[in-house]
Scaffold this active site. Structure first.
Site, PDB file in Angstrom:
ATOM      1  N   ARG A   1     -30.588  48.539  24.637  1.00 65.29           N
ATOM      2  CA  ARG A   1     -31.575  48.333  23.572  1.00 65.29           C
ATOM      3  C   ARG A   1     -32.790  47.538  24.037  1.00 65.29           C
ATOM      4  O   ARG A   1     -33.808  47.478  23.342  1.00 65.29           O
ATOM      5  CB  ARG A   1     -30.917  47.639  22.371  1.00 65.29           C
ATOM      6  CG  ARG A   1     -30.205  48.630  21.467  1.00 65.29           C
ATOM      7  CD  ARG A   1     -29.608  47.952  20.268  1.00 65.29           C
ATOM      8  NE  ARG A   1     -28.341  47.318  20.588  1.00 65.29           N
ATOM      9  CZ  ARG A   1     -27.742  46.403  19.815  1.00 65.29           C
ATOM     10  NH1 ARG A   1     -28.305  46.029  18.693  1.00 65.29           N
ATOM     11  NH2 ARG A   1     -26.593  45.869  20.179  1.00 65.29           N
TER      12      ARG A   1
ATOM     13  N   LYS B   1     -30.179  43.131  31.177  1.00 62.17           N
ATOM     14  CA  LYS B   1     -30.536  42.368  29.977  1.00 62.17           C
ATOM     15  C   LYS B   1     -30.578  40.862  30.200  1.00 62.17           C
ATOM     16  O   LYS B   1     -31.538  40.195  29.776  1.00 62.17           O
ATOM     17  CB  LYS B   1     -29.540  42.688  28.860  1.00 62.17           C
ATOM     18  CG  LYS B   1     -29.720  41.831  27.634  1.00 62.17           C
ATOM     19  CD  LYS B   1     -29.002  42.360  26.435  1.00 62.17           C
ATOM     20  CE  LYS B   1     -27.535  42.042  26.443  1.00 62.17           C
ATOM     21  NZ  LYS B   1     -26.896  42.417  25.165  1.00 62.17           N
TER      22      LYS B   1
ATOM     23  N   TYR C   1     -20.599  34.515  27.344  1.00 64.89           N
ATOM     24  CA  TYR C   1     -21.416  35.725  27.497  1.00 64.89           C
ATOM     25  C   TYR C   1     -22.779  35.358  28.107  1.00 64.89           C
ATOM     26  O   TYR C   1     -23.404  34.385  27.678  1.00 64.89           O
ATOM     27  CB  TYR C   1     -21.686  36.375  26.131  1.00 64.89           C
ATOM     28  CG  TYR C   1     -20.493  36.972  25.420  1.00 64.89           C
ATOM     29  CD1 TYR C   1     -19.249  37.094  26.023  1.00 64.89           C
ATOM     30  CD2 TYR C   1     -20.624  37.439  24.104  1.00 64.89           C
ATOM     31  CE1 TYR C   1     -18.175  37.656  25.345  1.00 64.89           C
ATOM     32  CE2 TYR C   1     -19.561  38.006  23.420  1.00 64.89           C
ATOM     33  CZ  TYR C   1     -18.335  38.101  24.048  1.00 64.89           C
ATOM     34  OH  TYR C   1     -17.277  38.655  23.372  1.00 64.89           O
ATOM     35  N   GLY C   2     -23.234  36.183  29.011  1.00 61.16           N
ATOM     36  CA  GLY C   2     -24.536  35.939  29.633  1.00 61.16           C
ATOM     37  C   GLY C   2     -25.704  36.167  28.688  1.00 61.16           C
ATOM     38  O   GLY C   2     -26.819  35.704  28.944  1.00 61.16           O
TER      39      GLY C   2
ATOM     40  N   GLU D   1     -11.113  43.211  15.282  1.00 63.64           N
ATOM     41  CA  GLU D   1     -12.486  43.701  15.392  1.00 63.64           C
ATOM     42  C   GLU D   1     -12.904  44.334  14.062  1.00 63.64           C
ATOM     43  O   GLU D   1     -12.067  44.958  13.379  1.00 63.64           O
ATOM     44  CB  GLU D   1     -12.597  44.735  16.513  1.00 63.64           C
ATOM     45  CG  GLU D   1     -12.492  44.117  17.888  1.00 63.64           C
ATOM     46  CD  GLU D   1     -13.519  43.019  18.103  1.00 63.64           C
ATOM     47  OE1 GLU D   1     -14.706  43.333  18.227  1.00 63.64           O
ATOM     48  OE2 GLU D   1     -13.134  41.835  18.129  1.00 63.64           O
TER      49      GLU D   1
ATOM     50  N   ASN E   1     -30.013  41.293  22.074  1.00 62.80           N
ATOM     51  CA  ASN E   1     -29.811  42.710  22.389  1.00 62.80           C
ATOM     52  C   ASN E   1     -31.099  43.504  22.478  1.00 62.80           C
ATOM     53  O   ASN E   1     -31.082  44.637  22.927  1.00 62.80           O
ATOM     54  CB  ASN E   1     -28.916  43.352  21.320  1.00 62.80           C
ATOM     55  CG  ASN E   1     -27.556  42.683  21.284  1.00 62.80           C
ATOM     56  OD1 ASN E   1     -26.815  42.742  22.256  1.00 62.80           O
ATOM     57  ND2 ASN E   1     -27.253  42.007  20.200  1.00 62.80           N
TER      58      ASN E   1
ATOM     59  N   LYS F   1     -55.336  24.408  42.251  1.00 65.19           N
ATOM     60  CA  LYS F   1     -54.156  25.073  42.843  1.00 65.19           C
ATOM     61  C   LYS F   1     -53.830  24.443  44.185  1.00 65.19           C
ATOM     62  O   LYS F   1     -54.731  24.261  44.997  1.00 65.19           O
ATOM     63  CB  LYS F   1     -54.445  26.566  43.030  1.00 65.19           C
ATOM     64  CG  LYS F   1     -53.270  27.335  43.566  1.00 65.19           C
ATOM     65  CD  LYS F   1     -53.657  28.416  44.561  1.00 65.19           C
ATOM     66  CE  LYS F   1     -53.992  27.847  45.907  1.00 65.19           C
ATOM     67  NZ  LYS F   1     -54.203  28.840  46.967  1.00 65.19           N
TER      68      LYS F   1
ATOM     69  N   ASN G   1     -65.773  11.955  43.033  1.00 66.10           N
ATOM     70  CA  ASN G   1     -66.289  12.647  41.854  1.00 66.10           C
ATOM     71  C   ASN G   1     -66.793  14.027  42.270  1.00 66.10           C
ATOM     72  O   ASN G   1     -67.594  14.156  43.195  1.00 66.10           O
ATOM     73  CB  ASN G   1     -67.435  11.842  41.234  1.00 66.10           C
ATOM     74  CG  ASN G   1     -67.869  12.472  39.923  1.00 66.10           C
ATOM     75  OD1 ASN G   1     -67.182  12.312  38.910  1.00 66.10           O
ATOM     76  ND2 ASN G   1     -68.972  13.195  39.938  1.00 66.10           N
TER      77      ASN G   1
ATOM     78  N   SER H   1     -73.371  18.880  42.067  1.00 63.07           N
ATOM     79  CA  SER H   1     -73.075  20.042  41.225  1.00 63.07           C
ATOM     80  C   SER H   1     -73.297  21.339  41.986  1.00 63.07           C
ATOM     81  O   SER H   1     -74.223  21.435  42.800  1.00 63.07           O
ATOM     82  CB  SER H   1     -73.991  20.042  40.003  1.00 63.07           C
ATOM     83  OG  SER H   1     -73.690  18.929  39.210  1.00 63.07           O
TER      84      SER H   1
HETATM   85  C1  UD1 Z   1     -17.304  41.002  21.045  1.00 69.43           C
HETATM   86  C2  UD1 Z   1     -15.950  40.603  20.488  1.00 69.43           C
HETATM   87  C3  UD1 Z   1     -16.098  40.288  18.994  1.00 69.43           C
HETATM   88  C4  UD1 Z   1     -17.120  39.191  18.812  1.00 69.43           C
HETATM   89  C5  UD1 Z   1     -18.446  39.560  19.464  1.00 69.43           C
HETATM   90  C6  UD1 Z   1     -19.360  38.366  19.473  1.00 69.43           C
HETATM   91  C7  UD1 Z   1     -14.272  41.847  21.759  1.00 69.43           C
HETATM   92  C8  UD1 Z   1     -13.366  42.999  21.747  1.00 69.43           C
HETATM   93  N1  UD1 Z   1     -14.999  41.677  20.657  1.00 69.43           N
HETATM   94  O1  UD1 Z   1     -17.671  42.199  20.398  1.00 69.43           O
HETATM   95  O2  UD1 Z   1     -14.854  39.872  18.453  1.00 69.43           O
HETATM   96  O3  UD1 Z   1     -17.312  38.927  17.440  1.00 69.43           O
HETATM   97  O4  UD1 Z   1     -18.257  39.947  20.840  1.00 69.43           O
HETATM   98  O5  UD1 Z   1     -20.625  38.742  19.942  1.00 69.43           O
HETATM   99  O6  UD1 Z   1     -14.279  41.093  22.716  1.00 69.43           O
HETATM  100  N2  UD1 Z   1     -19.052  43.194  28.391  1.00 69.43           N
HETATM  101  C9  UD1 Z   1     -18.833  43.479  29.714  1.00 69.43           C
HETATM  102  N3  UD1 Z   1     -18.044  44.543  30.033  1.00 69.43           N
HETATM  103  C10 UD1 Z   1     -17.446  45.317  29.097  1.00 69.43           C
HETATM  104  C11 UD1 Z   1     -17.682  45.021  27.736  1.00 69.43           C
HETATM  105  C12 UD1 Z   1     -18.495  43.960  27.424  1.00 69.43           C
HETATM  106  O7  UD1 Z   1     -19.344  42.788  30.594  1.00 69.43           O
HETATM  107  O8  UD1 Z   1     -16.744  46.260  29.478  1.00 69.43           O
HETATM  108  C13 UD1 Z   1     -19.893  42.049  28.047  1.00 69.43           C
HETATM  109  C14 UD1 Z   1     -21.176  42.466  27.345  1.00 69.43           C
HETATM  110  O9  UD1 Z   1     -22.225  42.626  28.278  1.00 69.43           O
HETATM  111  C15 UD1 Z   1     -21.426  41.313  26.412  1.00 69.43           C
HETATM  112  C16 UD1 Z   1     -20.046  40.792  26.089  1.00 69.43           C
HETATM  113  O10 UD1 Z   1     -19.199  41.270  27.111  1.00 69.43           O
HETATM  114  O11 UD1 Z   1     -22.149  40.266  27.036  1.00 69.43           O
HETATM  115  C17 UD1 Z   1     -19.551  41.277  24.723  1.00 69.43           C
HETATM  116  O12 UD1 Z   1     -19.512  42.669  24.695  1.00 69.43           O
HETATM  117  P1  UD1 Z   1     -19.970  43.510  23.429  1.00 69.43           P
HETATM  118  O13 UD1 Z   1     -19.808  44.928  23.750  1.00 69.43           O
HETATM  119  O14 UD1 Z   1     -21.266  43.017  22.923  1.00 69.43           O
HETATM  120  O15 UD1 Z   1     -18.813  43.081  22.398  1.00 69.43           O
HETATM  121  P2  UD1 Z   1     -18.884  43.163  20.825  1.00 69.43           P
HETATM  122  O16 UD1 Z   1     -18.498  44.527  20.405  1.00 69.43           O
HETATM  123  O17 UD1 Z   1     -20.149  42.613  20.340  1.00 69.43           O
HETATM  124 MG    MG Z   2     -22.033  42.245  21.138  1.00 70.01          MG
END
Ligand code: UD1
Ligand code: MG
Length: 449
Positions: free
Chosen positions: A21, A28, A105-106, A159, A231, A338, A364, A392
């Site tokens: 996205r 990202k 999460y990153g 979920e 996102n 610079k 100056n 100047s």
């Molecule tokens: C996940 C959680 C959900 C929570 C939400 C919070 C799970 C199953 N669900 O859902 O309960 O409320 O985050 O934001 O964990 N990623 C990977 N590899 C993968 C899948 C994901 O690196 O195979 C990383 C994504 O880049 C992201 C993070 O994990 O940074 C979460 O993944 P995302 O797909 O956003 O999970 P959600 O469905 O949002």
């Molecule tokens: Mg998510």
């Protein structure tokens, strides 16, 4: 520093997502807030809690990202098969680690160090839960996982897509951030199956698996603000706004005056001292330190610079990397500096470019002065001595040295060194014609008739 009673903690940062996205060639988590990639915000927070080692799970062909997080090791998740599968990719790197592991999460850059500290404290307290989940109550629970609790603590996470209507009515949600005892984490992950709506391996399933194995699980609550996930570019801009608001407040709380805080933009690493004044519409790029008692008037753009106490910068000044503005020095309007130092009390007040130079104490620099530092091939230095006075519109053609106390005449093009207390000028005699201007005007007016 964390107290020695706390268990050693490592981290796994999930960053394998493509972030489709964002519509970007860049992963990202490399998009920036306050000049710092999202993932690096998280790394700085973890470092502040003495959490190490940190393994970053990235996708294939994300070499740039691996570089951005170095020296932290990365693990590659080749197929995106869910959050549990992502965490498992770090098992090789952490298999010898004994202690706790926090999964973050990153793309959730604002997670607070204090919040992680509370999760660690929760792991050590009460029923010594094997799993501590960071929950929160968002304004809109939407697609977040729901936390199913009982008097014993946390029972499971469901979920949104797999939830019954009753479960979906739960407002306490999963942030995704979890702290788990390392050995338990690997054991529980090995039992996760993809029997769910998305046919993915859910990290969230380890809670129910832990309960089944007789382990306690607990929830610690965080703020929606710190759990903001990014996102899209619109969300990135919203995150930037939240971050800037926080940084402005922090700068003011630390003793800086911001006359129009909403118009000042900081970088994540900007350092601002006490009794600093910052005028409206000032932008700090990366690498800026402003010492106590400096004044930055409005409309300045400053990056990679140091401003010492008592210095006055702006309005409308541009400081680029390597600008070192000494105590009580002045940099005025439409001045660019610079890779140059202005020593104490030096003044460069108007319409000037100072690049690859030293300006000695109390020198100056007249309006319109240019250090001609680039001949199309090489950059050369200009050295201006203490107390020198540059007329100047002088052009100082580098490499060139102006001695202490020396002067240049207005409009001088200085190609040779000027000795201390000497004067350099390119004299072309002035011709003065008395009455000429009046005659000229008369002639023009007569023609019009
Ligand atoms: C996940 C959680 C959900 C929570 C939400 C919070 C799970 C199953 N669900 O859902 O309960 O409320 O985050 O934001 O964990 N990623 C990977 N590899 C993968 C899948 C994901 O690196 O195979 C990383 C994504 O880049 C992201 C993070 O994990 O940074 C979460 O993944 P995302 O797909 O956003 O999970 P959600 O469905 O949002
Ligand atoms: Mg998510």
């Amino acid at each position: 520093m964390t107290s020695p009673a706390l268990t050693a903690t490592a981290a796994i940062v999930l960053a394998a997502g493509l972030g489709t996205r964002m519509k970007s060639a860049l992963p990202k988590v490399m998009h920036k807030v306050a000049g710092r990639p999202l993932v690096n915000h998280v790394l700085v927070t973890l470092a502040g809690q003495d959490i190490a080692p940190v393994v970053v799970v990235i996708g294939p062909e994300m070499d740039q990202l691996a570089k951005a997080v170095a020296p932290h090791p990365t693990a590659i998740q080749h197929d995106r098969r869910g959050t549990a599968h992502a965490v498992q990719q770090a098992e090789g790197a952490l298999k010898d680690f004994s202690g706790d592991i926090v999964v973050v999460y990153g793309d959730t850059p604002f997670i607070g160090g204090e919040t992680i500290a509370r999760m660690r404290a929760a792991r050590a307290g009460g029923k010594k839960p094997a799993v501590v989940v960071l929950g929160f109550t968002p304004d809109d629970p939407g697609g977040y996982g729901r936390l199913v609790t009982s008097p014993d603590g946390l029972e499971r996470i469901v979920e949104a897509k797999d939830a019954t209507p009753a479960e979906r009515a739960i407002t306490l949600c999963n942030s995704g951030i979890m702290l788990v005892e390392a050995k338990a984490l690997w054991q529980l992950l090995a039992q996760v199956t993809p029997n769910n709506a998305k046919n993915e391996f859910y990290l969230t399933d380890i809670v129910a698996l832990a309960r089944k194995a007789g382990m306690a699980c607990a929830v610690v609550e965080g703020d929606e603000d710190e759990l903001l996930g990014i996102n899209s570019r619109v969300e990135l801009a919203e995150a930037e706004a939240i971050y800037q608001r926080r940084r402005r407040k922090q700068a003011m709380e630390n003793g800086a005056t911001l006359t129009a805080p909403d118009t000042v933009y900081f970088s994540a690493d900007t350092k601002v001292g006490k009794d600093v004044e910052i005028g409206p519409f000032t932008v700090f790029g990366p690498g800026v330190t402003v010492d106590d008692n400096a004044v930055i008037k409005g409309f300045c753009h400053i990056e990679g610079a140091h401003i010492a106490g008592g210095a006055i910068v702006g309005p409308y000044a541009r400081l680029r990397p390597g600008a070192d503005i000494g105590a009580d020095a002045h940099v005025g309007n439409f001045v660019e500096v610079k890779n140059a130092s202005l020593e104490n009390g030096a003044k460069v007040n108007h319409l000037t470019y100072i690049g690859d130079a030293r300006v000695g104490a109390k020198a100056n620099i007249g309006a319109g002065t240019i250090t001609a530092n680039y001949d199309g091939f090489n950059k050369s230095r200009t050295d201006i001595g203490a107390g020198a006075s540059i007329g100047s519109n002088s052009v100082l053609v580098a490499p060139v040295k102006i001695g202490d106390g020396a002067m240049t005449g207005a409009g001088a093009v200085v190609r040779k060194d000027v000795p201390a207390d000497g004067l350099a000028l390119n004299s072309s005699r002035q011709e003065t014609r008395e009455g000429f201007a009046a005659k000229y005007r008369q002639m023009k007016q007569d023609k019009k008739k």
